[in-house]
Structure formats: structure tokens, C-alpha cells
Write a protein that holds these residues in place. Sequence first.
Motif, PDB file in Angstrom:
ATOM      1  N   PHE A  63      30.491  44.400  23.206  1.00 63.12           N
ATOM      2  CA  PHE A  63      31.748  44.877  23.765  1.00 63.12           C
ATOM      3  C   PHE A  63      31.896  44.190  25.116  1.00 63.12           C
ATOM      4  CE2 PHE A  63      31.147  48.799  21.127  1.00 63.12           C
ATOM      5  CZ  PHE A  63      32.348  48.701  20.430  1.00 63.12           C
ATOM      6  N   ALA A  64      33.115  43.781  25.446  1.00 64.21           N
ATOM      7  CA  ALA A  64      33.349  43.099  26.722  1.00 64.21           C
ATOM      8  C   ALA A  64      34.580  43.679  27.405  1.00 64.21           C
ATOM      9  CB  ALA A  64      33.551  41.599  26.495  1.00 64.21           C
ATOM     10  N   TYR A  65      34.503  43.731  28.737  1.00 61.11           N
ATOM     11  CA  TYR A  65      35.671  44.157  29.519  1.00 61.11           C
ATOM     12  C   TYR A  65      35.779  43.226  30.727  1.00 61.11           C
ATOM     13  CZ  TYR A  65      39.420  47.358  30.706  1.00 61.11           C
ATOM     14  OH  TYR A  65      40.662  47.900  30.924  1.00 61.11           O
ATOM     15  N   VAL A  66      36.965  42.634  30.881  1.00 60.98           N
ATOM     16  CA  VAL A  66      37.214  41.652  31.940  1.00 60.98           C
ATOM     17  C   VAL A  66      38.208  42.226  32.949  1.00 60.98           C
ATOM     18  CG1 VAL A  66      38.035  39.312  32.451  1.00 60.98           C
ATOM     19  CG2 VAL A  66      36.875  39.792  30.278  1.00 60.98           C
ATOM     20  N   THR A  67      37.908  42.054  34.227  1.00 61.99           N
ATOM     21  CA  THR A  67      38.798  42.550  35.282  1.00 61.99           C
ATOM     22  C   THR A  67      38.963  41.498  36.370  1.00 61.99           C
ATOM     23  OG1 THR A  67      37.954  44.794  34.917  1.00 61.99           O
ATOM     24  CG2 THR A  67      39.240  44.434  36.912  1.00 61.99           C
ATOM     25  N   GLU A  68      40.177  41.365  36.852  1.00 62.80           N
ATOM     26  CA  GLU A  68      40.448  40.536  38.037  1.00 62.80           C
ATOM     27  C   GLU A  68      40.632  41.456  39.231  1.00 62.80           C
ATOM     28  OE1 GLU A  68      43.883  38.322  36.960  1.00 62.80           O
ATOM     29  OE2 GLU A  68      42.856  37.151  35.423  1.00 62.80           O
ATOM     30  N   ALA A  69      40.383  40.959  40.416  1.00 62.96           N
ATOM     31  CA  ALA A  69      40.471  41.791  41.626  1.00 62.96           C
ATOM     32  C   ALA A  69      41.885  42.313  41.825  1.00 62.96           C
ATOM     33  CB  ALA A  69      40.034  40.984  42.847  1.00 62.96           C
ATOM     34  N   GLU A  70      41.981  43.601  42.171  1.00 64.54           N
ATOM     35  CA  GLU A  70      43.292  44.208  42.437  1.00 64.54           C
ATOM     36  C   GLU A  70      43.836  43.808  43.800  1.00 64.54           C
ATOM     37  OE1 GLU A  70      42.597  48.370  42.103  1.00 64.54           O
ATOM     38  OE2 GLU A  70      42.461  48.351  39.913  1.00 64.54           O
ATOM     39  N   GLY A  71      42.941  43.441  44.699  1.00 70.59           N
ATOM     40  CA  GLY A  71      43.353  43.147  46.068  1.00 70.59           C
ATOM     41  C   GLY A  71      43.126  44.344  46.956  1.00 70.59           C
ATOM     42  N   TYR A  72      42.826  44.072  48.212  1.00 77.31           N
ATOM     43  CA  TYR A  72      42.582  45.141  49.181  1.00 77.31           C
ATOM     44  C   TYR A  72      43.244  44.769  50.499  1.00 77.31           C
ATOM     45  CZ  TYR A  72      40.109  48.387  52.241  1.00 77.31           C
ATOM     46  OH  TYR A  72      39.820  49.371  53.164  1.00 77.31           O
ATOM     47  N   GLY A  98      41.026  37.377  47.662  1.00 70.11           N
ATOM     48  CA  GLY A  98      39.864  36.512  47.564  1.00 70.11           C
ATOM     49  C   GLY A  98      40.061  35.372  46.583  1.00 70.11           C
ATOM     50  N   LEU A  99      38.953  34.771  46.187  1.00 72.00           N
ATOM     51  CA  LEU A  99      38.992  33.641  45.259  1.00 72.00           C
ATOM     52  C   LEU A  99      39.236  34.136  43.834  1.00 72.00           C
ATOM     53  CD1 LEU A  99      36.066  31.628  46.868  1.00 72.00           C
ATOM     54  CD2 LEU A  99      38.494  31.109  46.993  1.00 72.00           C
ATOM     55  N   PRO A 100      39.737  33.280  42.958  1.00 71.44           N
ATOM     56  CA  PRO A 100      40.164  33.722  41.607  1.00 71.44           C
ATOM     57  C   PRO A 100      38.995  33.938  40.649  1.00 71.44           C
ATOM     58  CG  PRO A 100      40.536  31.374  41.833  1.00 71.44           C
ATOM     59  CD  PRO A 100      40.058  31.846  43.178  1.00 71.44           C
ATOM     60  N   TRP A 101      38.176  34.926  40.963  1.00 76.04           N
ATOM     61  CA  TRP A 101      37.045  35.259  40.106  1.00 76.04           C
ATOM     62  C   TRP A 101      37.405  36.421  39.188  1.00 76.04           C
ATOM     63  CZ3 TRP A 101      34.009  35.819  45.234  1.00 76.04           C
ATOM     64  CH2 TRP A 101      33.688  34.554  45.742  1.00 76.04           C
ATOM     65  N   GLN A 102      36.552  36.611  38.177  1.00 77.21           N
ATOM     66  CA  GLN A 102      36.699  37.741  37.263  1.00 77.21           C
ATOM     67  C   GLN A 102      35.336  38.393  37.057  1.00 77.21           C
ATOM     68  OE1 GLN A 102      38.236  35.595  33.858  1.00 77.21           O
ATOM     69  NE2 GLN A 102      40.328  36.228  34.294  1.00 77.21           N
ATOM     70  N   SER A 103      35.355  39.704  36.952  1.00 75.21           N
ATOM     71  CA  SER A 103      34.121  40.397  36.588  1.00 75.21           C
ATOM     72  C   SER A 103      34.163  40.682  35.094  1.00 75.21           C
ATOM     73  CB  SER A 103      33.979  41.701  37.369  1.00 75.21           C
ATOM     74  OG  SER A 103      35.037  42.582  37.051  1.00 75.21           O
ATOM     75  N   VAL A 104      33.010  40.557  34.452  1.00 74.66           N
ATOM     76  CA  VAL A 104      32.885  40.839  33.021  1.00 74.66           C
ATOM     77  C   VAL A 104      31.658  41.726  32.837  1.00 74.66           C
ATOM     78  CG1 VAL A 104      32.663  39.872  30.701  1.00 74.66           C
ATOM     79  CG2 VAL A 104      33.835  38.554  32.494  1.00 74.66           C
ATOM     80  N   VAL A 105      31.844  42.809  32.102  1.00 73.28           N
ATOM     81  CA  VAL A 105      30.696  43.643  31.734  1.00 73.28           C
ATOM     82  C   VAL A 105      30.529  43.549  30.221  1.00 73.28           C
ATOM     83  CG1 VAL A 105      29.663  45.941  31.768  1.00 73.28           C
ATOM     84  CG2 VAL A 105      31.111  45.206  33.663  1.00 73.28           C
TER      85      VAL A 105
END
Length: 664
Positions: free
Chosen positions: A287-296, A301-308
Amino acid sequence: MLDNLPQMTKFIPKIRQYDDDLEKQNLWWTVVAMVGKVNNQDMDGQLLESITETQAQFEKLRANLIENMVQRYLDKVSVSLKLKSQAFINTLNRNLFERTADVGFLAIDDDIVGFLEAEDFSKEKLFHLQERLTSYVLKYSVYDDVAILSPTGKVLVREDKEIAPIQSHNDIWSKVVTHDGYIEYDKPLDIFPKQSLPLSYLQRICNRQGKVVGILCLSFKFVDELTQLSDTLSHSAESEPSSENFLLCDQAKNIMFAKHSTEMGKSLPALKSNQLEIVSFSGRQYFAYVTEAEGYQGFKGLPWQSVVLHPLDVAFKSDAAEHHFELNETSALFPHDLNELNLEINTALLIVVLNGKIISLKNKVKAFLPVLDSFQEIGEQIRQIFATSIEHIYQVTHQTLAAEVSFLAKLAMDIMDRNLYERANDCRWWSVNPNFRRLLSLEEPLTHQQRNELTDVLKAINELYTVYENIIIFDKNADVVAMSDSKNQKMLGSNIGHLSGVKAALKLQTPIDYRVSAFEKTPLYQNKPTYIYYASIAKPISSRYENVGGVGVVFNAEPEFKAILEDFLPKDVNGQSIPGAFAAFVDDHAQVISITENPMNFEVGSHLQLGFNLSALRSDNGTFEVEINHINYLVGYQLSQGYREYKITDSYENKVIALIFSQS
């Protein structure tokens, strides 16, 4: 994902068991119906037709039940991975937002600018500045090196004494010296050879006339931060670390960081953001879930993505530590729709049986009565299986909510600790400002011009660090001599020795120590409650540490804490806020530090009536159930754990608990 139910159910033994049990009853139903039809030719055809129609209804309900159970399990996985993926990138993003303020402020540091302007690179000057950079890294422990370069990229001085100064050959320096503001740079730099995963913050250094005199470079402990963050997120309330893998990827899905380092350098297949997907990767299904930063606060920031990633074959394994919740059919979490369908099927079957018995007796077809008794037994077996299945669905739904609120509490508390860690760093660094130390060491009272000089620096700091309502400087008598808040100038000249934390700050004996006020109302924050972080200002040249005053940073608690809590309110599987849910930070006496909108209208300073003492909680993270104003709540909680050295090795103690309330 429900398009492939067999694939899902093969990983969920409990659902397979229920489905097998129902299939046995369905087969028995078919057998009994055939026996009844063959041996009772004189029986009313409409009755036999009713038996067949009711079986068809049962088969639809069975499919509905299995689909519903699978969906609840998928929701459980989806909620967990979504929260962790979002937390991984957004917590990192908040941290890096702080770094942008650091590099901006350090680039205008008087000692650094003066050193570059004088162009005196003698051993004595280099040693003095290197010691100052070491002092900075000791306080801001998220960095492992700081380097100051000439405008052409030559390293003049650095914090890390093990690396010799060099002439850098990176191309980035020509861009830095012409760029207004910071540059966040994730490519290798030859000046930081120890970086295994590069992330640096670069900014040109200008003198008062605007001439570029150098370049400031901060080396962020990127791998250290990602490892610590993924370790924190992979631990659940009461269990061992999970088998989930946390990845940070670039836009092309190249893996920059992986909690399980064997995946480093690989590439993921194309995945959509913000939805649960199944992916084959490295010979295993996940199972995979991908998220881009919402911003604060405008920073993305840089165009990274987190994946779990969570292996499919272990995603549904039950956790022995999961709590069993008492069944409550009035709960909003109870699957009323399935329960009504179950009653409907049983009622239909009961009517068939009763009608059959009446017809059998009327037509004197007693041979059909045992068939009807068998249908009655089948109906009872089905009722029991459905009742057990529905309770299981209720448990899974409740456990999903419990995992969500406890994890949200963990995230909220972690963000609060990280935020306040920065406050402890800020006050200590600003207290060693050379001008602050020089001016407060003067024997004569400060002139109007000298006070204005202090005020200008404080205002410049406050413009970069917007989490503060006010920043003050006070002398050794605890009289306020300068402040950044132009709206509260009546406090200038007033004595604040009676305020919590001030006298203790004036007794500090090292530049590493700090003190924090109690969370209470203060005239420095419009008579509202907040924390004020204090550090002492010492004489610049002295044989011993001699205090001449202090710095106090007044945290803008009201909006900052509330914003954290609002970010972690529970949401349903569609991302919509759950009605009636609310969140709070409280002390160990359940007195509210901050709270979101709530049905009871609790406010800051209120005491939550929980019916027990929070000191009785048996673990740092978990859930409890409570009734408030006749409303049942499932509450996730997390005790403050600190961050890096903050609250862990620095002797500061302050018991705070994050609470997330969701109606149950």
C-alpha cells in the motif's frame, strides 16, 4: 481497490472466516431448499419461490457485508498512511521554514559583517569568529556546520575544525551573490564533504551600504532529521515499530531518503498524490500513500514528496495491543445500515418459516415441517454470524478512530515541542549579540540613541521571526530598556522583576542555559497567558560570567498554538472535518493552554472536567473514553516528550498534554 475483493480478503483472515461461515449457510440453504422441493411436490409453489427470493436477498447482504468489512479495513490503512505521509513532509517543512529565518538573521550578524568588512583574517580574528560559530551550532543543534565564504566562494572560516578551508568550485556562488534572500540548496557542495544527503541554506552577506562582502552557508543535518522523524512516526501508541517504510522523493520519484536504507537511490513507479494505492516495488506489493507539502506560512520548500509504503501481506495483521471497545448500538460508529439489513433478512426468513408452517398444517403436509425447522436454524446461524461480523466492523471502526486520535495527539505534541525548541534556541543566541552585551555593560544609563539602536535590532529580528508578539531587553535590575513591540511602549522603563522567570534568568551562569516563564497572563502579552523564554546577557570581556541583563522572547501563543491544534483535528476518510471534534493543549491538572472551537465553550484557562487525574495515565501516548455534557468522546492523548536536547537533557521541565476529542 474493492474491484479486487479476493485479493484483499486473502490478506484478512477474519473476513475470510466470516465469508466461509456464510458460504456454508448459503450452501446448506440451497441443499435444504432442494430437499424440500423434491420431497414436497404438493407444497405451495409461492412458498418455495419466497425461499429462493429470500436466499437471493441474503446473498446480496452477504456481499454488502464483506465489501463493507473490507472497506473498513482499507479505511484503517488509508487513515494511518495518510496521517503519517502528511506528517512526514509537513513536519519537515515546518522545520525548514525555521531555517530560512536563521540564515536571514545570521547573515546580518554584526560580528560576521564586521569580520568580512575589516578583511582582517589573522589567527586571532579567525579564532574569535570560529568560536562564535561553534556557539551557534551548540544552540541550533539542527546544523552540523556553518561556513563563511568570500563573494567568490573561498572558505574564510567554518565551524567544523576538521575540514580545511578551500576555494569552492561550485557554480552556485555567482547566483547567491546576486540573489536577494536565501537559497535552499539540495545539491552537493564541495565545502560540506561530510553531507551524505545535502541540504544547505545560503545567503549573501551585505554591509550597511549594501555591498556584498561574503556568503553565509548553513549545513542542515538532513539525514539525522529524516531518521529521527521517521522513527517517531513509525512507533504507534503501544506497539513496536511498524514495518512501514518512509521515503522522501524528488519530483521524478527518485528516492532521496528511505527509512530502510536498502531502497536508497531507487525509483518508484508513477503514483497519484493523496490517495491510497497498491504498488509493486522491489519484488513486493505495498500500500502506498504520497503527499506533497501543504506549505507553512507561505513556505513550501523544494518540490519533494513523502511516500509511506506498507507491505500488503502484513497491513491487516491484528495488533494484540488493540483495545476491545464495549459494543454501543447508539454510537455514531455503529453500522446501523448493516444491522437493519440483517434484521430485514431474518424477518423475511422468519415470515417464510411461519407462513410455511401455517400452509403445511393447513394442507396437512407435515413432511415439510422439518425443512422449515432447518430454515429456522439457518436463520439463527446467519443472525449470529452477522451479529458477530457487525460487532467486528464496529471494533475496526472504533480502533481506526482510536489510532487516528492518538496519532493526531502525538503529532500535535511533537509540533509544539519542536516549535518551542526553536524559542529556547532563539533567546540564547540573541543574548550573545555583541552590541547587546556591549551596551548593557556600560556604567552610565543608556542614552536615547543607544536605546533606539537596541530597539532597531529587536524590530529587525521580530520581522524575521514572526512567532513572537514581542522581544525585550532588560538590564541587571530587571528594568526594560528596549522592546520590539511599538504598540506596548508603556512597558519601557518598567521593572519586570516580579514576572515569572525574570529573576531566575538574571542568575544564569552560562550562555547555554535559559529559563521559561509559567504559562500565565503577562503585561508583555496584552495580559493574556503565554510562555516567555529568557536568557541572560553577560559582559563581553570578564574573567567570570557576569550578568548585565537579559533577553525575553514573548511567544505569540494564542494563534500559534491554536493553528497547531486546528491542523490536527480528526477528519473522516474523505478528508472532511468530523463534526463535534476538538483539540486542546492542557497542563497535568487539565487546565487549558489552548483549545479549538468546542461544544462546551471551554476557553484558555478553563479546567476540563475529565472525571480523573491526568497524572493517572499509564503511558505517554494512547486513548481514553470520557463523557462530557452527556456526550461520549474517544480522546487521543500525548504527553510532551521534548525534541533533541529540549526538555530532554537541558533540565527544563513543563508537563503539557495534547488531547484530541472525537465523539464516539
